[in-house]
Design an enzyme around this catalytic site. Sequence first.
Site, PDB file in Angstrom:
ATOM      1  N   SER A 223      44.788  32.466  44.968  1.00  0.00           N
ATOM      2  CA  SER A 223      44.376  32.743  43.598  1.00  0.00           C
ATOM      3  C   SER A 223      43.756  34.134  43.470  1.00  0.00           C
ATOM      4  CB  SER A 223      43.434  31.643  43.129  1.00  0.00           C
ATOM      5  OG  SER A 223      43.475  31.576  41.749  1.00  0.00           O
ATOM      6  N   LYS A 227      45.355  37.753  44.786  1.00  0.00           N
ATOM      7  CA  LYS A 227      45.498  39.053  44.120  1.00  0.00           C
ATOM      8  C   LYS A 227      45.017  40.120  45.116  1.00  0.00           C
ATOM      9  CE  LYS A 227      43.701  36.729  39.924  1.00  0.00           C
ATOM     10  NZ  LYS A 227      44.734  36.052  39.190  1.00  0.00           N
ATOM     11  N   TRP A 314      49.260  27.912  34.389  1.00  0.00           N
ATOM     12  CA  TRP A 314      48.362  29.042  34.125  1.00  0.00           C
ATOM     13  C   TRP A 314      48.781  30.256  34.963  1.00  0.00           C
ATOM     14  CZ3 TRP A 314      44.923  30.492  30.728  1.00  0.00           C
ATOM     15  CH2 TRP A 314      43.853  31.322  31.059  1.00  0.00           C
ATOM     16  N   HIS A 365      46.557  23.597  41.381  1.00  0.00           N
ATOM     17  CA  HIS A 365      46.114  24.903  41.855  1.00  0.00           C
ATOM     18  C   HIS A 365      45.222  24.728  43.084  1.00  0.00           C
ATOM     19  CE1 HIS A 365      45.006  29.094  41.231  1.00  0.00           C
ATOM     20  NE2 HIS A 365      43.725  28.781  41.345  1.00  0.00           N
TER      21      HIS A 365
HETATM   22  C1  GTR Z   1      41.057  31.447  37.232  1.00  0.00           C
HETATM   23  C2  GTR Z   1      41.656  32.768  36.880  1.00  0.00           C
HETATM   24  C3  GTR Z   1      42.907  32.947  37.686  1.00  0.00           C
HETATM   25  C4  GTR Z   1      42.702  32.617  39.144  1.00  0.00           C
HETATM   26  C5  GTR Z   1      41.726  31.465  39.388  1.00  0.00           C
HETATM   27  C6  GTR Z   1      41.187  31.325  40.806  1.00  0.00           C
HETATM   28  O1  GTR Z   1      40.015  31.052  36.450  1.00  0.00           O
HETATM   29  O2  GTR Z   1      41.933  32.792  35.517  1.00  0.00           O
HETATM   30  O3  GTR Z   1      43.423  34.232  37.488  1.00  0.00           O
HETATM   31  O4  GTR Z   1      42.357  33.717  39.873  1.00  0.00           O
HETATM   32  O5  GTR Z   1      40.638  31.525  38.568  1.00  0.00           O
HETATM   33  O6  GTR Z   1      40.834  32.298  41.460  1.00  0.00           O
HETATM   34  O7  GTR Z   1      41.113  30.174  41.262  1.00  0.00           O
END
Ligand code: GTR
Length: 389
Positions: A223, A227, A314, A365
Site C-alpha cells: 500500500s 508506493k 479503491w 486490502h
Molecule cells: C489508504 C490510502 C491508500 C493506501 C492505504 C494504505 O487510506 O488512501 O492510498 O496507501 O491507505 O496505505 O493502506
Amino acid sequence: LLFLLPCLPVFSQNYDESQVGTLALPKVLKTQDGREVTTIKDWESTRRPEIISLFETHVYGQVPKTWDRVIFKLTKEDKKAMKGKATLKEVTISTFRNQEQVDIHLVLFIPKKAKKPSPAFLLINNRDPSNTDPTRKTLSGFWPAEQIIEKGYAIAAIHVSDAAPDNKTDYRNGVLRLYPEQLTKDDGMAAIGAWGWAASRVMDYFETDPDVNAQQVGLVGHSRGGKASLWACAQDERFAICYSNNSGNTGAALSKRNFGETVLKINTSFPYWFNTNYKKYNDREQDLPVDQHLLIATIAPRPAYITNASEDLWADPKGSFMATQLAEASYELYGLKSSLPNELPAVNTPFTTPPLGYHIREGAHNLTPYDWEQFIAFADQHYASKKQK
Ligand code: GTR
C-alpha cells in the site's frame, strides 16, 4: 441546493468503468519534446532520467544523496533464532548530517540451511511494528518470516516511523531532520521519499554483510509502503526486484484513469506523503506529465511484481494491471518480454514469470502469505534464469 450536490467534485469516487473516460497517457518511449526512444542508450541517458526527474519534481520530491557519515551497529545477534533455523541480527543504521542523527532499526533473519550469501527480501513496514517482531512471540501473515526462511531467503524489515512517522505533524521527525531545507521546497522530499531513502540505507548495510547477497535483494512494500518501494527501486538500481503490493493511487495504479482513489483525495488525506507541487494536480490528473506506468518502466531491466486484491477497488486493480502492462515497453528495449495476459487476470491466477509479474488475490486490502508465496516464486525464477546465463 440539493440538485447542486451531485456536481460537487470533492471526494466523489468513481467505481463505474463506463465513467472512466478516454485515457491519454504519456508514452514510455517518447521524450517530453516528442523524440522516440529506440535504444537502451537513449533510454538510459535521456528518457529514464527524464522520467525520474519528472516524478521528483511533480510527485515524490528530491532524494538527497549525500550525508556526513553512516554507521552500522549490530545491537543483537541470535544464532539460534526460529528454533535454530535462522540467525537473527538487529542492526541500527545511523546516518549523520549537520549534527543531526537518524537511526533506522533493521530486523534481519538469515537462513541457516541455505547457500551463503543469501538472497533477501526487505519489507518497508507501514503497519504495526508487531508485524515484524524479532522475538517471534507475535507471528503475522503480513511478514511471514518463517515461510521465507524455509525457502532459503533472508528476510528483513524496517519500520516507516524511523524514517518519517506516518502522520501530518510528525513526518518531519526522521530523515527530514537531516535535510530540513527539503521542507521549504516545492519539490522537496516528503514521507514516501524518506521511507524509500531509508530502504537504500539498508542496502548500504547489506553491502557490508557477508551473509546477505546484496545483488539479490527484493524490496517489498504494501500500500503506502508499495508506493515507496516503487519510488525507491526507481531511484536505487541496487534493488534487484521491486514488489509493490496493493499500492493503488500514486503507486502502481494509473492516476489519469478516473477509478477509485484520486490525487485530490490522497493529497487531502495524506498531504505529507508527496511534495507540494503534487497538490497542483488535485482534480487535474490530466495535466500530470507522468503516470505510474512510467515509474514501473524505470525499474527495467530489473523485474517488478505488482499485486491487487479483489475487494480493494479503491486501489484500482485494472488500472494497476494496465500500468504494469504498459511498463513493458522499456523492458522490450532490453529484449525482455513479459508473459502477462492481455486482460486483467482472474482472481488467484498469478503470473510469476519475470520481468513483469502480477496477481489479483481474493480478499481485502492486505499483504498475506499468499502474496509472499508468489513473490518467492517470482524471485526463484529470476535468480535461476540469471544463473543460467
Ligand atoms: C489508504 C490510502 C491508500 C493506501 C492505504 C494504505 O487510506 O488512501 O492510498 O496507501 O491507505 O496505505 O493502506
